[in-house]
Design a protein around this motif. Structure first.
Motif, PDB file in Angstrom:
ATOM      1  N   ASN A   1       0.892  -1.132  -0.121  1.00  0.00           N
ATOM      2  CA  ASN A   1       0.045  -0.077   0.073  1.00  0.00           C
ATOM      3  C   ASN A   1       0.854   1.325   0.137  1.00  0.00           C
ATOM      4  N   GLU A   2       2.220   0.974  -0.309  1.00  0.00           N
ATOM      5  CA  GLU A   2       2.906   2.307  -0.090  1.00  0.00           C
ATOM      6  C   GLU A   2       3.674   2.630  -1.253  1.00  0.00           C
ATOM      7  N   THR A   3       3.564   3.833  -1.737  1.00  0.00           N
ATOM      8  CA  THR A   3       4.544   4.227  -3.074  1.00  0.00           C
ATOM      9  C   THR A   3       5.442   5.125  -2.550  1.00  0.00           C
ATOM     10  N   VAL A   4       6.575   4.733  -3.231  1.00  0.00           N
ATOM     11  CA  VAL A   4       7.757   5.678  -2.774  1.00  0.00           C
ATOM     12  C   VAL A   4       8.320   6.236  -3.991  1.00  0.00           C
ATOM     13  N   ILE A   5       8.386   7.619  -4.156  1.00  0.00           N
ATOM     14  CA  ILE A   5       8.669   8.388  -5.399  1.00  0.00           C
ATOM     15  C   ILE A   5      10.165   9.054  -5.210  1.00  0.00           C
ATOM     16  N   THR A   6      11.175   8.488  -5.831  1.00  0.00           N
ATOM     17  CA  THR A   6      12.308   9.312  -5.630  1.00  0.00           C
ATOM     18  C   THR A   6      12.417   9.986  -6.797  1.00  0.00           C
ATOM     19  N   GLU A   7      13.070  11.387  -6.741  1.00  0.00           N
ATOM     20  CA  GLU A   7      13.548  12.401  -7.746  1.00  0.00           C
ATOM     21  C   GLU A   7      15.014  12.370  -7.624  1.00  0.00           C
ATOM     22  N   ARG A   8      15.615  12.472  -8.905  1.00  0.00           N
ATOM     23  CA  ARG A   8      17.056  12.636  -8.936  1.00  0.00           C
ATOM     24  C   ARG A   8      17.347  13.269  -9.989  1.00  0.00           C
ATOM     25  N   GLU A   9      18.327  14.433  -9.954  1.00  0.00           N
ATOM     26  CA  GLU A   9      18.980  15.131 -11.189  1.00  0.00           C
ATOM     27  C   GLU A   9      19.573  14.638 -12.163  1.00  0.00           C
ATOM     28  N   VAL A  10      19.212  14.988 -13.426  1.00  0.00           N
ATOM     29  CA  VAL A  10      20.312  14.218 -14.407  1.00  0.00           C
ATOM     30  C   VAL A  10      20.549  15.459 -15.237  1.00  0.00           C
ATOM     31  N   PHE A  11      22.126  15.367 -15.712  1.00  0.00           N
ATOM     32  CA  PHE A  11      22.476  16.459 -16.537  1.00  0.00           C
ATOM     33  C   PHE A  11      22.694  16.009 -17.863  1.00  0.00           C
ATOM     34  N   LYS A  12      22.097  16.563 -18.794  1.00  0.00           N
ATOM     35  CA  LYS A  12      22.291  16.153 -20.236  1.00  0.00           C
ATOM     36  C   LYS A  12      23.480  17.080 -20.793  1.00  0.00           C
ATOM     37  N   ILE A  13      24.426  16.581 -21.316  1.00  0.00           N
ATOM     38  CA  ILE A  13      25.365  17.466 -22.125  1.00  0.00           C
ATOM     39  C   ILE A  13      25.074  17.290 -23.616  1.00  0.00           C
ATOM     40  N   THR A  14      24.985  18.403 -24.010  1.00  0.00           N
ATOM     41  CA  THR A  14      24.831  18.596 -25.774  1.00  0.00           C
ATOM     42  C   THR A  14      25.834  19.210 -26.355  1.00  0.00           C
ATOM     43  N   PHE A  15      26.320  18.781 -27.314  1.00  0.00           N
ATOM     44  CA  PHE A  15      27.334  19.584 -28.284  1.00  0.00           C
ATOM     45  C   PHE A  15      26.632  19.778 -29.565  1.00  0.00           C
ATOM     46  N   LYS A  16      26.810  20.903 -29.986  1.00  0.00           N
ATOM     47  CA  LYS A  16      26.590  21.288 -31.387  1.00  0.00           C
ATOM     48  C   LYS A  16      27.596  21.836 -32.329  1.00  0.00           C
ATOM     49  N   THR A  17      27.713  21.457 -33.400  1.00  0.00           N
ATOM     50  CA  THR A  17      28.883  21.709 -34.353  1.00  0.00           C
ATOM     51  C   THR A  17      28.655  21.961 -35.675  1.00  0.00           C
ATOM     52  N   VAL A  18      29.372  23.106 -36.421  1.00  0.00           N
ATOM     53  CA  VAL A  18      28.866  23.268 -37.596  1.00  0.00           C
ATOM     54  C   VAL A  18      30.282  23.518 -38.271  1.00  0.00           C
ATOM     55  N   ASN A  19      30.503  22.611 -39.497  1.00  0.00           N
ATOM     56  CA  ASN A  19      31.730  22.663 -40.178  1.00  0.00           C
ATOM     57  C   ASN A  19      31.681  23.809 -41.275  1.00  0.00           C
ATOM     58  N   SER A  20      32.881  23.684 -41.757  1.00  0.00           N
ATOM     59  CA  SER A  20      33.067  24.640 -42.957  1.00  0.00           C
ATOM     60  C   SER A  20      32.144  24.708 -44.054  1.00  0.00           C
ATOM     61  N   VAL A  21      31.436  23.726 -44.059  1.00  0.00           N
ATOM     62  CA  VAL A  21      30.487  23.397 -45.288  1.00  0.00           C
ATOM     63  C   VAL A  21      28.956  23.789 -44.838  1.00  0.00           C
ATOM     64  N   GLY A  22      28.856  23.932 -43.591  1.00  0.00           N
ATOM     65  CA  GLY A  22      27.606  24.106 -43.089  1.00  0.00           C
ATOM     66  C   GLY A  22      26.839  22.945 -42.447  1.00  0.00           C
ATOM     67  N   ASP A  23      27.525  21.749 -42.412  1.00  0.00           N
ATOM     68  CA  ASP A  23      26.761  20.553 -41.825  1.00  0.00           C
ATOM     69  C   ASP A  23      26.894  20.850 -40.337  1.00  0.00           C
ATOM     70  N   ILE A  24      25.487  20.745 -39.805  1.00  0.00           N
ATOM     71  CA  ILE A  24      25.383  20.713 -38.417  1.00  0.00           C
ATOM     72  C   ILE A  24      25.179  19.382 -37.936  1.00  0.00           C
ATOM     73  N   ARG A  25      25.931  19.158 -36.758  1.00  0.00           N
ATOM     74  CA  ARG A  25      26.112  17.885 -36.034  1.00  0.00           C
ATOM     75  C   ARG A  25      25.701  17.912 -34.637  1.00  0.00           C
ATOM     76  N   THR A  26      24.774  17.096 -33.978  1.00  0.00           N
ATOM     77  CA  THR A  26      24.290  17.128 -32.711  1.00  0.00           C
ATOM     78  C   THR A  26      25.009  16.073 -32.003  1.00  0.00           C
ATOM     79  N   ILE A  27      25.542  16.227 -30.640  1.00  0.00           N
ATOM     80  CA  ILE A  27      25.976  15.069 -30.116  1.00  0.00           C
ATOM     81  C   ILE A  27      25.669  15.175 -28.600  1.00  0.00           C
ATOM     82  N   GLN A  28      24.987  14.144 -28.211  1.00  0.00           N
ATOM     83  CA  GLN A  28      24.396  14.345 -26.691  1.00  0.00           C
ATOM     84  C   GLN A  28      24.567  13.087 -25.955  1.00  0.00           C
ATOM     85  N   SER A  29      24.894  13.417 -24.748  1.00  0.00           N
ATOM     86  CA  SER A  29      25.268  12.330 -23.804  1.00  0.00           C
ATOM     87  C   SER A  29      24.094  11.605 -23.494  1.00  0.00           C
TER      88      SER A  29
END
Length: 218
Positions: free
Chosen positions: A190-218
């Motif tokens: 009859n018991e419900t335990v709710i646990t909250e935790r913080e998550v940090f997401k790291i995102t990198f966005k790069t644009v090369n010399s010809v305009g290609d966009i790339r996204t890298i996410q942890s």
């Protein structure tokens, strides 16, 4: 008044302007305890019924009760005060002196003097000695080896945002860190335990010399 009197030199002249009704016994006691030749004059402007109290700073403090009574009687309603006189011959004379102003004990501050005092301070010289290598090497190394994770953290913090690399590897980098809350729900009977935790997401966005966009996410 108490804070003001400490900046008046011995034999210096204090001119104290105050509304007549505010000239109470505690203020008169303080003036008489510190000043000689106290004179009280009425202002020529009756808008706020101000009075000017003028006196010479003495070296030792003591209270003359008769003098206190005399000044308080002048403050009573109906008493007549002499107007502040306009004289060719001064009533008080301030002796000349060669005392340097106390810049650090008042609101006055000479920026050039502060800079010079700081430059010649023993603490400043010691700090320079402690922080300057006696034999600096041509190539300075970090205190700890620069690991890959260190580079990732610098990129994520935005310290490396902008142009990175050269030639064909030239690109624009932007690091972003976003925080999200993840809930973990566990049911036990009859018991419900709710646990909250913080998550940090790291995102990198790069644009090369010809305009290609790339996204890298942890």
């Amino acid at each position: 008044m108490r804070h003001l009197l400490q900046y008046v030199s011995v034999d210096g002249i204090l001119v104290y302007n105050i509304p007549r009704r505010r000239m109470t016994k505690d203020i008169v006691n303080m003036l008489v305890a510190n000043l000689d030749d106290v004179q009280v004059f009425q202002s020529h402007d009756d808008t706020f019924h101000q009075v000017f109290t003028i006196g010479r700073k003495r070296a030792a403090k003591f209270i003359d009760r008769n003098e206190v009574g005399r000044i308080l009687s002048l403050m009573e309603e109906g008493s007549t005060l002499e107007r502040l006189p306009l004289l060719e011959t001064p009533i008080y004379k301030v002796p000349s002196g060669n005392v340097s102003p106390k810049f650090f004990r008042s609101s006055r501050m000479d920026v050039d003097q502060v800079r010079e005092v700081s430059r010649l301070s023993g603490l400043t010289l010691k700090g320079m000695e402690w922080s300057t290598p006696k034999q600096p090497s041509e190539k300075l190394q970090p205190l700890l080896p620069d690991k890959s994770m260190h580079k990732v953290l610098r990129m994520a913090s935005g310290r490396l945002n902008g142009k990175v690399g050269r030639g064909d590897l030239l690109h624009v980098l932007k690091g972003i860190v976003k925080k999200s809350i993840v809930e973990d729900v566990q049911k036990n009977g009859n018991e419900t335990v709710i646990t909250e935790r913080e998550v940090f997401k790291i995102t990198f966005k790069t644009v090369n010399s010809v305009g290609d966009i790339r996204t890298i996410q942890s």
